[in-house]
Design a protein around this motif. Structure first.
Motif, mmCIF file in Angstrom:
data_model
loop_
_atom_site.group_PDB
_atom_site.id
_atom_site.type_symbol
_atom_site.label_atom_id
_atom_site.label_comp_id
_atom_site.label_asym_id
_atom_site.label_seq_id
_atom_site.Cartn_x
_atom_site.Cartn_y
_atom_site.Cartn_z
ATOM 1 N N GLN A 56 0.439 10.985 -3.722
ATOM 2 C CA GLN A 56 1.230 10.548 -2.571
ATOM 3 C C GLN A 56 2.614 11.190 -2.596
ATOM 4 N N GLU A 103 2.195 13.705 0.409
ATOM 5 C CA GLU A 103 2.775 13.117 1.618
ATOM 6 C C GLU A 103 4.119 13.790 1.914
ATOM 7 N N GLN A 147 6.722 11.517 7.172
ATOM 8 C CA GLN A 147 5.273 11.479 6.951
ATOM 9 C C GLN A 147 4.555 11.197 8.266
ATOM 10 N N ILE A 168 0.855 -1.201 0.000
ATOM 11 C CA ILE A 168 0.000 0.000 0.000
ATOM 12 C C ILE A 168 0.889 1.248 0.000
ATOM 13 N N SER A 177 8.287 -1.601 5.913
ATOM 14 C CA SER A 177 8.332 -1.847 7.367
ATOM 15 C C SER A 177 7.915 -3.273 7.721
HETATM 16 O O1 LIG Z 1 5.919 -0.093 2.730
HETATM 17 P P1 LIG Z 1 5.210 0.042 4.029
HETATM 18 O O2 LIG Z 1 6.144 0.066 5.195
HETATM 19 O O3 LIG Z 1 4.166 -1.034 4.184
HETATM 20 O O4 LIG Z 1 4.492 1.444 4.050
HETATM 21 C C1 LIG Z 1 3.500 1.783 3.118
HETATM 22 C C2 LIG Z 1 3.212 3.254 3.098
HETATM 23 O O5 LIG Z 1 2.817 3.728 4.368
HETATM 24 C C3 LIG Z 1 3.318 5.033 4.600
HETATM 25 O O6 LIG Z 1 4.311 4.954 5.559
HETATM 26 C C4 LIG Z 1 2.257 5.956 5.108
HETATM 27 O O7 LIG Z 1 1.134 5.990 4.313
HETATM 28 C C5 LIG Z 1 3.883 5.446 3.246
HETATM 29 O O8 LIG Z 1 4.856 6.413 3.325
HETATM 30 C C6 LIG Z 1 4.346 4.157 2.706
HETATM 31 O O9 LIG Z 1 4.552 4.254 1.347
#
Ligand SMILES: O=P(O)(O)OC[C@H]1O[C@](O)(CO)[C@@H](O)[C@@H]1O
Length: 544
Positions: free
Chosen positions: A349, A353, A505, A154, A208
């Motif tokens: 975004q 963002e 962000q 996402i 993450s």
């Molecule tokens: O790749 P991840 O860690 O799942 O994060 C997805 C998205 O969530 C955010 O941290 C916040 O919407 C974005 O900057 C990032 O692209």
């Protein structure tokens, strides 16, 4: 070295621009006064032509905008950006998506540490993977060639890859791409409905590996997969892209099938990294490399060109002129190709963002406008949707018109009509239609003086609406790479001038936290958390 904290409102050029903004800029008059306006206000870079002559600027405004960039120390900031300084200060990180596409001197340094070899080895692993999937050398758990690839991610782990895959559909390999992003189970199940677990490859992309939406979707997809296959089979059909290797292993993905990301690449700028694996698989590794090469071409242009000839710098300055001096709140992106239908959501975004901030680099509330609202749709569809408001509404909406000299499938009948609209709209927006012209037109149609008087005000177009025409030879992986990189650098320049941190962000965190509490209230018998009365009543209604 961090970026200096200088408030733009203190610059001499800012004050000059404030007083210039009180002038009236009549585009038709400006063109009449300067026969060389197009030459002076356009930039050509190989296959890209940017004509910014239909903007509400004159020579003096342009000069002051360039001064603004100088006063904001943009040159130094660009150096820090490309040299991998820790310019994302609130997260203590460098911002180096440009290192993912560099070939210069076979070197890329992050805070003094050489990362080039590592970047290249991940890229090589991606390319090998994509080639093996597309040739059928790498098969599913059932020993079959993959027919479908699903990207589960996402935000930046979805929007960029999805936009590129869509934009390069013409170059697509046999494999069919799908994207699951929203935690909307209906969408997940709707997508799975058409898929065969024996021939579907899943890419879980999460920097993450802790994003609620992505993990929920990944678990649902794995459960669906396990109805036909075993846990052991996960290693053949599931791949992950993340910085959080241990969390990926906990999910059950084979270490071999993990593609690393870097903490010095922001999610919304990560399509050039392993987060773009769905691109490499969908359009092939050669086209993925061309995309990177195109982006690098624009990086070079941005890094080395004088500000007056520098496409991202000029676009950023024009945006600041409208946003901070002429009161515009939004800007529209109008590509004249259906292939770029996801460009505006992607840029929403990337831009909003990044620059949707109200605190400057010193931690103070800003007393000027920052990030604009970005929106748009492909022409000609948008002409039949919201152009009425751009032509005759009360809002100032500077618009980027993106067009191509050649189509991909070669149907010139369509392409000429499409491009006739592209040119005609920018001209119509600029010229408008005066009451004299409307009067003459209605008279020719045989209307009586009274009928003319009644109808006339509604048919007048004020005109003088600004547009920038971005005209590219053809939509190729390379030109697309350039286009995306151009907007990335525009965002960077604006952040520098607005004196804000563009690469964190924090603003998306609060909603995430509250959603966790709210979920526990939905799942338990009683609403335990403190909410306002509206939210409490809504929750009771939902649960009833
Ligand atoms: O790749 P991840 O860690 O799942 O994060 C997805 C998205 O969530 C955010 O941290 C916040 O919407 C974005 O900057 C990032 O692209």
């Amino acid at each position: 070295m961090s970026l200096q904290s200088l408030s733009p409102v203190d610059f001499k050029s800012w004050k000059e621009l404030e007083s210039l903004s009180k002038h009236k800029f009549e585009l038709s008059a400006l063109f009449n006064a300067n026969p060389k306006r197009f030459q002076e206000f356009s930039i050509r870079n190989e296959d890209v032509l940017v004509d910014f002559s239909k903007n509400l600027i004159d020579e003096e405004v342009f000069r002051q905008l360039l001064k603004l960039a100088e006063e904001a120390n943009l040159k130094k900031a660009i150096k820090s950006y490309f040299e991998g300084d820790e310019i994302n200060e609130t997260e203590g990180r460098a911002v180096l998506h440009t290192a993912l596409r560099t070939s210069e001197n076979n070197s890329a340094r992050v805070d003094g540490k050489e990362v080039y070899a590592d970047v290249q080895s991940v890229l090589a692993k991606m390319k090998t993977f994509a080639d093996q999937v597309n040739s059928g050398e790498r098969t599913s758990y059932a020993g079959k060639k993959f027919t479908d690839v699903v990207n589960i991610g996402i935000g930046g782990s979805d929007l960029g890859p999805q936009m590129i895959v869509d934009a390069l559909a013409y170059y697509q390999e046999d494999i069919k791409p799908h994207f699951i992003s929203n935690v909307d189970g209906d969408h997940v199940l709707e997508t799975l409905k058409h898929l065969n677990p024996e021939t579907t490859l899943f890419l879980i992309v999460s920097k993450s590996f802790s994003t609620q939406e992505t993990l929920t979707n990944a678990n649902t997809v794995r459960d669906w997969f396990l109805k036909s296959a075993t846990q052991e089979d996960v290693k053949d059909n599931f791949v992950a892209v993340s910085t959080n290797i241990s969390a990926v292993e906990d999910f059950g993905i084979d270490t071999e099938n993990i593609f690393p990301m870097y903490d010095w690449v922001g999610g919304r700028f990560s399509l050039w990294s392993a987060a773009g694996l769905s691109i490499a698989v969908s359009v092939g590794s050669r086209n993925f490399q061309d995309l990177l090469d195109g982006a690098e071409d624009m990086d070079r242009h941005f890094k080395t060109s004088d500000f007056k000839d520098n496409i991202p710098v000029v676009l950023a300055l024009l945006g600041i002129w409208y946003n901070n001096f002429l009161g515009a709140e939004s800007e529209a992106i109008i590509p004249y190709t259906q292939y770029l239908q996801k460009l505006a959501p992607y840029l929403q975004q990337a831009s909003m963002e990044s620059n949707g901030k109200s605190v400057d680099r010193a931690g103070n509330r800003v007393n000027y406008q920052t990030g604009t609202i970005v929106w748009g749709e492909p022409g000609t569809n948008s002409q039949h949707a919201f152009f009425q408001l751009i032509h005759q509404g009360t809002k100032l909406i500077p618009s980027d018109f993106i067009g191509f000299k050649k189509s991909l499938h070669g149907n010139s009948t369509h392409h000429d009509i499409l491009m006739a609209n592209y040119f005609a709209q920018t001209e119509a927006l600029m010229k408008g239609k005066s009451s004299d012209e409307v009067h003459a037109e209605l008279k020719n149609q045989g209307l009586s003086p009274e009928e003319i008087q009644n109808l006339l005000p509604f048919k007048v177009f004020e005109g003088n609406k600004p547009t920038t025409s971005i005209l590219i030879d053809q939509l190729t992986p390379k030109s697309l790479g350039k286009l995306v990189s151009m907007y990335e650098h525009k965002i960077f320049v604006q952040g520098v001038i607005w004196n804000i941190f563009s690469y964190d962000q924090w603003g998306v965190e609060l909603g995430k936290q509250l959603a966790k509490n709210t979920l526990s209230d939905i799942l338990s018998d009683r609403i335990e958390n403190q909410h306002d009365s509206s939210t409490t009543e809504l929750l009771y209604y939902y649960k009833s």
